[in-house]
Structure formats: structure tokens, C-alpha cells
Design a protein around this motif. Structure first.
Motif, PDB file in Angstrom:
ATOM      1  N   TYR A 285       0.820  -1.201   0.000  1.00  0.00           N
ATOM      2  CA  TYR A 285       0.000   0.000   0.000  1.00  0.00           C
ATOM      3  C   TYR A 285       0.862   1.262   0.000  1.00  0.00           C
ATOM      4  O   TYR A 285       0.524   2.252  -0.656  1.00  0.00           O
ATOM      5  CB  TYR A 285      -0.931   0.018   1.217  1.00  0.00           C
ATOM      6  CG  TYR A 285      -1.885  -1.154   1.274  1.00  0.00           C
ATOM      7  CD1 TYR A 285      -2.421  -1.708   0.109  1.00  0.00           C
ATOM      8  CD2 TYR A 285      -2.253  -1.719   2.488  1.00  0.00           C
ATOM      9  CE1 TYR A 285      -3.281  -2.784   0.153  1.00  0.00           C
ATOM     10  CE2 TYR A 285      -3.123  -2.804   2.547  1.00  0.00           C
ATOM     11  CZ  TYR A 285      -3.624  -3.326   1.387  1.00  0.00           C
ATOM     12  OH  TYR A 285      -4.483  -4.395   1.427  1.00  0.00           O
ATOM     13  N   TYR A 286       1.956   1.205   0.725  1.00  0.00           N
ATOM     14  CA  TYR A 286       2.873   2.353   0.786  1.00  0.00           C
ATOM     15  C   TYR A 286       3.418   2.670  -0.606  1.00  0.00           C
ATOM     16  O   TYR A 286       3.521   3.834  -1.012  1.00  0.00           O
ATOM     17  CB  TYR A 286       4.026   2.041   1.739  1.00  0.00           C
ATOM     18  CG  TYR A 286       5.022   3.170   1.898  1.00  0.00           C
ATOM     19  CD1 TYR A 286       4.811   4.192   2.829  1.00  0.00           C
ATOM     20  CD2 TYR A 286       6.181   3.216   1.118  1.00  0.00           C
ATOM     21  CE1 TYR A 286       5.721   5.233   2.977  1.00  0.00           C
ATOM     22  CE2 TYR A 286       7.088   4.254   1.252  1.00  0.00           C
ATOM     23  CZ  TYR A 286       6.860   5.256   2.190  1.00  0.00           C
ATOM     24  OH  TYR A 286       7.766   6.285   2.325  1.00  0.00           O
ATOM     25  N   ASN A 287       3.740   1.619  -1.360  1.00  0.00           N
ATOM     26  CA  ASN A 287       4.322   1.808  -2.690  1.00  0.00           C
ATOM     27  C   ASN A 287       3.289   2.236  -3.726  1.00  0.00           C
ATOM     28  O   ASN A 287       3.499   3.198  -4.470  1.00  0.00           O
ATOM     29  CB  ASN A 287       4.991   0.509  -3.154  1.00  0.00           C
ATOM     30  CG  ASN A 287       6.296   0.235  -2.430  1.00  0.00           C
ATOM     31  OD1 ASN A 287       6.926   1.144  -1.885  1.00  0.00           O
ATOM     32  ND2 ASN A 287       6.703  -1.023  -2.395  1.00  0.00           N
ATOM     33  N   ILE A 288       2.160   1.539  -3.773  1.00  0.00           N
ATOM     34  CA  ILE A 288       1.228   1.793  -4.878  1.00  0.00           C
ATOM     35  C   ILE A 288       0.618   3.185  -4.819  1.00  0.00           C
ATOM     36  O   ILE A 288       0.344   3.783  -5.863  1.00  0.00           O
ATOM     37  CB  ILE A 288       0.111   0.728  -4.955  1.00  0.00           C
ATOM     38  CG1 ILE A 288      -0.690   0.666  -3.654  1.00  0.00           C
ATOM     39  CG2 ILE A 288       0.691  -0.628  -5.318  1.00  0.00           C
ATOM     40  CD1 ILE A 288      -1.901  -0.254  -3.741  1.00  0.00           C
ATOM     41  N   VAL A 289       0.412   3.716  -3.623  1.00  0.00           N
ATOM     42  CA  VAL A 289      -0.175   5.054  -3.537  1.00  0.00           C
ATOM     43  C   VAL A 289       0.819   6.114  -4.008  1.00  0.00           C
ATOM     44  O   VAL A 289       0.444   7.251  -4.280  1.00  0.00           O
ATOM     45  CB  VAL A 289      -0.664   5.334  -2.098  1.00  0.00           C
ATOM     46  CG1 VAL A 289       0.508   5.695  -1.179  1.00  0.00           C
ATOM     47  CG2 VAL A 289      -1.715   6.440  -2.095  1.00  0.00           C
TER      48      VAL A 289
ATOM     49  N   ILE B 109       4.379   3.392  -7.285  1.00  0.00           N
ATOM     50  CA  ILE B 109       5.490   2.441  -7.407  1.00  0.00           C
ATOM     51  C   ILE B 109       4.941   1.024  -7.484  1.00  0.00           C
ATOM     52  O   ILE B 109       4.340   0.518  -6.528  1.00  0.00           O
ATOM     53  CB  ILE B 109       6.457   2.566  -6.205  1.00  0.00           C
ATOM     54  CG1 ILE B 109       7.000   3.986  -6.105  1.00  0.00           C
ATOM     55  CG2 ILE B 109       7.589   1.555  -6.315  1.00  0.00           C
ATOM     56  CD1 ILE B 109       7.716   4.266  -4.792  1.00  0.00           C
ATOM     57  N   HIS B 110       5.130   0.394  -8.616  1.00  0.00           N
ATOM     58  CA  HIS B 110       4.712  -1.001  -8.802  1.00  0.00           C
ATOM     59  C   HIS B 110       5.547  -1.547  -9.949  1.00  0.00           C
ATOM     60  O   HIS B 110       5.249  -1.325 -11.117  1.00  0.00           O
ATOM     61  CB  HIS B 110       3.220  -1.094  -9.131  1.00  0.00           C
ATOM     62  CG  HIS B 110       2.714  -2.494  -9.166  1.00  0.00           C
ATOM     63  ND1 HIS B 110       2.308  -3.127 -10.325  1.00  0.00           N
ATOM     64  CD2 HIS B 110       2.538  -3.409  -8.175  1.00  0.00           C
ATOM     65  CE1 HIS B 110       1.913  -4.348 -10.056  1.00  0.00           C
ATOM     66  NE2 HIS B 110       2.042  -4.550  -8.759  1.00  0.00           N
ATOM     67  N   ASN B 111       6.611  -2.259  -9.586  1.00  0.00           N
ATOM     68  CA  ASN B 111       7.632  -2.610 -10.575  1.00  0.00           C
ATOM     69  C   ASN B 111       7.476  -3.998 -11.184  1.00  0.00           C
ATOM     70  O   ASN B 111       8.362  -4.442 -11.918  1.00  0.00           O
ATOM     71  CB  ASN B 111       9.021  -2.487  -9.936  1.00  0.00           C
ATOM     72  CG  ASN B 111       9.330  -1.057  -9.507  1.00  0.00           C
ATOM     73  OD1 ASN B 111       8.985  -0.109 -10.219  1.00  0.00           O
ATOM     74  ND2 ASN B 111       9.954  -0.900  -8.350  1.00  0.00           N
ATOM     75  N   SER B 112       6.381  -4.671 -10.888  1.00  0.00           N
ATOM     76  CA  SER B 112       6.197  -6.011 -11.442  1.00  0.00           C
ATOM     77  C   SER B 112       6.084  -5.951 -12.967  1.00  0.00           C
ATOM     78  O   SER B 112       5.209  -5.271 -13.502  1.00  0.00           O
ATOM     79  CB  SER B 112       4.926  -6.642 -10.866  1.00  0.00           C
ATOM     80  OG  SER B 112       4.666  -7.885 -11.484  1.00  0.00           O
ATOM     81  N   PRO B 113       6.962  -6.652 -13.683  1.00  0.00           N
ATOM     82  CA  PRO B 113       6.896  -6.611 -15.153  1.00  0.00           C
ATOM     83  C   PRO B 113       5.756  -7.472 -15.677  1.00  0.00           C
ATOM     84  O   PRO B 113       5.227  -8.336 -14.962  1.00  0.00           O
ATOM     85  CB  PRO B 113       8.251  -7.205 -15.568  1.00  0.00           C
ATOM     86  CG  PRO B 113       8.588  -8.149 -14.453  1.00  0.00           C
ATOM     87  CD  PRO B 113       8.061  -7.507 -13.197  1.00  0.00           C
ATOM     88  N   VAL B 114       5.366  -7.238 -16.911  1.00  0.00           N
ATOM     89  CA  VAL B 114       4.410  -8.114 -17.576  1.00  0.00           C
ATOM     90  C   VAL B 114       5.114  -9.440 -17.845  1.00  0.00           C
ATOM     91  O   VAL B 114       6.147  -9.478 -18.508  1.00  0.00           O
ATOM     92  CB  VAL B 114       3.905  -7.488 -18.895  1.00  0.00           C
ATOM     93  CG1 VAL B 114       3.098  -8.508 -19.697  1.00  0.00           C
ATOM     94  CG2 VAL B 114       3.066  -6.251 -18.603  1.00  0.00           C
ATOM     95  N   LYS B 115       4.567 -10.493 -17.303  1.00  0.00           N
ATOM     96  CA  LYS B 115       5.184 -11.821 -17.433  1.00  0.00           C
ATOM     97  C   LYS B 115       4.426 -12.602 -18.489  1.00  0.00           C
ATOM     98  O   LYS B 115       3.275 -12.995 -18.260  1.00  0.00           O
ATOM     99  CB  LYS B 115       5.130 -12.546 -16.088  1.00  0.00           C
ATOM    100  CG  LYS B 115       5.829 -11.784 -14.969  1.00  0.00           C
ATOM    101  CD  LYS B 115       5.500 -12.379 -13.618  1.00  0.00           C
ATOM    102  CE  LYS B 115       6.090 -11.510 -12.508  1.00  0.00           C
ATOM    103  NZ  LYS B 115       5.658 -11.965 -11.163  1.00  0.00           N
ATOM    104  N   PRO B 116       5.040 -12.827 -19.631  1.00  0.00           N
ATOM    105  CA  PRO B 116       4.309 -13.455 -20.731  1.00  0.00           C
ATOM    106  C   PRO B 116       3.801 -14.851 -20.434  1.00  0.00           C
ATOM    107  O   PRO B 116       2.882 -15.332 -21.059  1.00  0.00           O
ATOM    108  CB  PRO B 116       5.309 -13.461 -21.886  1.00  0.00           C
ATOM    109  CG  PRO B 116       6.614 -13.112 -21.306  1.00  0.00           C
ATOM    110  CD  PRO B 116       6.391 -12.435 -20.009  1.00  0.00           C
ATOM    111  N   ASN B 117       4.400 -15.516 -19.470  1.00  0.00           N
ATOM    112  CA  ASN B 117       3.933 -16.858 -19.111  1.00  0.00           C
ATOM    113  C   ASN B 117       3.998 -17.033 -17.610  1.00  0.00           C
ATOM    114  O   ASN B 117       4.769 -16.373 -16.928  1.00  0.00           O
ATOM    115  CB  ASN B 117       4.799 -17.939 -19.771  1.00  0.00           C
ATOM    116  CG  ASN B 117       4.737 -17.903 -21.268  1.00  0.00           C
ATOM    117  OD1 ASN B 117       3.721 -18.208 -21.859  1.00  0.00           O
ATOM    118  ND2 ASN B 117       5.821 -17.500 -21.896  1.00  0.00           N
ATOM    119  N   ARG B 118       3.188 -17.968 -17.134  1.00  0.00           N
ATOM    120  CA  ARG B 118       3.206 -18.298 -15.717  1.00  0.00           C
ATOM    121  C   ARG B 118       3.581 -19.767 -15.556  1.00  0.00           C
ATOM    122  O   ARG B 118       3.192 -20.599 -16.374  1.00  0.00           O
ATOM    123  CB  ARG B 118       1.834 -18.061 -15.081  1.00  0.00           C
ATOM    124  CG  ARG B 118       1.463 -16.603 -14.999  1.00  0.00           C
ATOM    125  CD  ARG B 118       0.104 -16.474 -14.368  1.00  0.00           C
ATOM    126  NE  ARG B 118      -0.182 -15.076 -14.053  1.00  0.00           N
ATOM    127  CZ  ARG B 118      -1.280 -14.674 -13.429  1.00  0.00           C
ATOM    128  NH1 ARG B 118      -2.177 -15.544 -13.063  1.00  0.00           N
ATOM    129  NH2 ARG B 118      -1.474 -13.395 -13.174  1.00  0.00           N
TER     130      ARG B 118
END
Length: 360
Positions: free
Chosen positions: A227-231, A234-243
């Protein structure tokens, strides 16, 4: 504080009332009418509602009984996952015309990173509009989109102009957008967390921003850092083409509660057939078998066993399922049973779709 470039260009595409829209697409007589996908049985649950039904307060996860009370003329239709997957495959092909960085979240939504795209188009907003137009022209379905600098913001933005719309949050608008955003609109903040925030005087992003990292961690545990980051954008998770597929499972909710273990074994036998087919299709084997039991009072229990070697055939794992069922006395009548495999041998990455089956 302003965020510093370089910025990624992320699109979140979300199909509008997907399952209900597919039903209306395939059956013109349902168009413009309130429909609920999920069957009309007494024990059924709405898995999707058309926008016509939503006007009456009908929504997903609502019991069919309550849906009928809210909208007496609602029409119930059964799920058709074969058809959903067929259309999803078409939609994904459109995505791949623009970028290979596609991260499916479910059958009806996905993230796309178009920072560098196959069309050489610098405008993510234009790409999103073009994708939505192509989806409609090629499938007859409508989609909404959110565009921004990270996945969190794109996901939040895609919900703002639904249905059949899109919203772009430009880099210079991010901070102001987040500060004014109601906390219940923050992706990942559910009803319980939102209520807790309200009690703390946190109603919009700017209220949340006044709390220190230490305060948020104390109040919300590990989620406090998030919560501290997103407000702050800040949200650095990349788009991951596969899981990575971590488990394979299937479960079934029953129209009537089951009390007899004999009947439970019969149902588990059918679920096991489906599990074996899924394991074969996924080219997967596993070591941990889990039995899921949900009782009539909605309490839930899982029982697991791990073996020393990888297995996938029903003849090898069903005796373990039976052993888990009889491991201890069933404490109440049962409304749902499920079997899952984890601790898999698969290293192949592929999208994971979660599917809940109902008896009709």
C-alpha cells in the motif's frame, strides 16, 4: 513528488461481462435482457451477470436465489468454457499482433506491455483503442482497457470507463490520480480492508499517503509495504508473458449436500477422471495430492499427502484420495469436493486458468 522516466507503457484489457456477453452473442434472443451465467439451480451461484442484470444489483458470486429475488425476470444460462476458450484464443491472437509481452490473468483479461511494440506505434492509448476495435470486429464482443505506466494503474484504470471504454493515466497524472482515488477502488483492497481503512480515517489515496511505512506495516502486515508503494505510483512487477503452472486441480459444488462417504467417493471418482485428463493435457506429473472439502456450513478443510515419485494416472492417485477421505471422520454434510496436484515436475510455462464447476 513526480515519478521519473523512463516509463513503461502497459495496457490492461478486460472483456465486458465476458461470459454473459458470449451467451448473448451466440443467442440473439438474449441480447438486451438480464441474464446470469451459472445455472438456475437452488444451490447455484452466479458466475457472471449481463449489464442488464447488474442494473438490478445482480453480480458474480451471488446466489441464484438472491439474484432471482433482485431480478424476478432474470434468465439463467449455463457456462460454456469450450466456447469461452475458443474466443479467448482469437482475442489473444490479436494481442500478439502488437506485442509478445502478454500476461493473461484469466480467460477475460490480460496485461500487455507495448513499450516497444510490433507496430512501432508510440501511443499506447491508440494501440488500446485499435485492439478493442479489432476485438469487436473479429468476435462481436466488447472490451474495456486501462493504460498507464505499470500494471497496478492499468488494472485500476480499465474499470473506470466500463463498459466499452478506456482510460489512460499519463505519467504526469499518476500522483494526482492516486491521491484522489477512493481506497476501495485500489486493486487488491477488498471490502474488509476498505472497511478497516475507513475506520482509520483513510478514504482516498491521499489519506493513505499520510501513513508512514511503519504505521502501514503495523496495521496491515506485509500488505503495508504494498500500500505504501502503490499510492506513490510504485509497482515494478513486469508483464510476465507466461506463468509457471504450480498446480492442477478440479472441484465440484453439489446441488444438494452429501452426507454419505460412499456418495462422496462416487463424486470424487468423476473428478479424478477429469484430473487425469488435465494432467495428460498439461504433460504434468505431481507428488502432492490434496483433497479439498467444503462443508454445508461453508467451513473448509484440506487433507494432503506427498509421495516419493511423480504420478499422474488415476489408478495411482485415486487410492490416495480415498485414503485422505477416510483419514478422519467427516464432521458435517459436504457441499463441495475437489482434488488437486501440486509439487509438479513441469518447468514449461503456460497460462493458468482457474475453472469452478457446478452441478446443474
Amino acid at each position: 513528488m513526480q515519478l521519473q522516466p523512463p516509463f513503461r507503457k502497459i495496457i490492461h484489457v478486460d472483456m465486458d461481462a465476458y461470459y454473459a456477453s458470449v451467451a448473448q452473442l451466440d443467442n440473439p434472443e438474449l441480447r438486451g435482457k438480464p441474464i446470469a451465467v451459472g445455472g438456475g439451480g437452488v444451490r447455484g451461484v452466479v458466475s457472471a451477470a449481463s449489464y442488464e442484470a447488474r442494473k438490478f444489483g445482480v453480480k458474480s458470486a451471488m446466489s441464484n436465489v438472491l439474484a432471482k429475488q433482485k431480478c424476478p425476470h432474470i434468465i439463467f444460462v449455463k457456462s460454456d468454457f469450450k466456447r469461452y476458450k475458443e474466443l479467448t484464443a482469437q482475442i489473444r491472437e490479436i494481442f500478439y499482433d502488437y506485442t509478445d509481452l502478454v500476461e493473461p490473468l484469466s480467460l477475460d483479461e490480460a496485461y500487455l506491455d507495448v513499450t516497444e511494440n510490433k507496430k512501432g506505434n508510440p501511443s499506447a492509448n491508440d494501440i488500446a483503442r485499435e485492439i478493442r476495435q479489432r476485438i469487436f470486429e473479429e468476435t462481436g464482443l466488447r472490451a474495456s482497457a486501462g493504460i498507464s505506466i505499470n500494471k497496478f494503474l492499468a488494472k485500476v484504470a480499465s474499470d473506470i470507463n466500463k463498459p466499452n471504454g478506456q482510460k489512460t493515466v499519463h505519467p504526469e497524472e499518476v500522483i494526482d490520480f492516486l491521491e484522489k482515488l477512493p481506497v476501495n477502488k485500489f486493486y487488491g483492497v477488498g471490502k474488509v480492508t476498505a472497511a478497516k481503512m475507513y475506520n482509520l480515517g483513510i478514504f482516498v489515496g491521499n489519506d493513505l499517503k499520510q501513513k508512514s511505512l511503519e504505521e502501514l506495516t503495523t496495521l496491515f502486515g506485509k500488505s503495508g509495504q504494498h500500500y505504501y508503494n502503490i499510492v506513490r505510483g510504485i509497482h515494478n512487477s513486469p508483464v510476465k508473458p507466461n506463468r509457471i503452472r504450480k498446480s492442477v486441480g478440479a472441484e465440484r459444488t453439489f446441488r444438494e449436500n452429501i452426507s454419505s462417504e460412499i456418495f462422496m467417493l462416487e463424486r470424487l471418482n468423476d473428478i479424478a477422471d477429469e484430473i487425469e485428463n488435465r494432467m495428460i493435457k498439461s504433460n504434468a506429473k505431481g507428488k502432492t495430492i490434496t483433497l479439498k472439502i467444503k462443508y454445508s456450513d461453508f467451513t473448509q478443510q484440506t487433507r494432503s499427502k506427498t509421495v516419493h515419485h511423480f504420478i499422474f494416472k488415476k489408478k495411482d492417485f485415486f487410492p490416495i484420495v480415498k485414503e485422505l477421505l477416510y483419514q478422519e471422520k467427516i464432521k458435517n454434510s459436504v457441499r463441495l469436493l475437489g482434488i488437486s496436484f501440486s509439487n509438479l515436475n513441469t518447468t514449461k510455462k503456460e497460462p493458468v486458468w482457474v475453472q469452478l464447476k457446478f452441478d446443474f
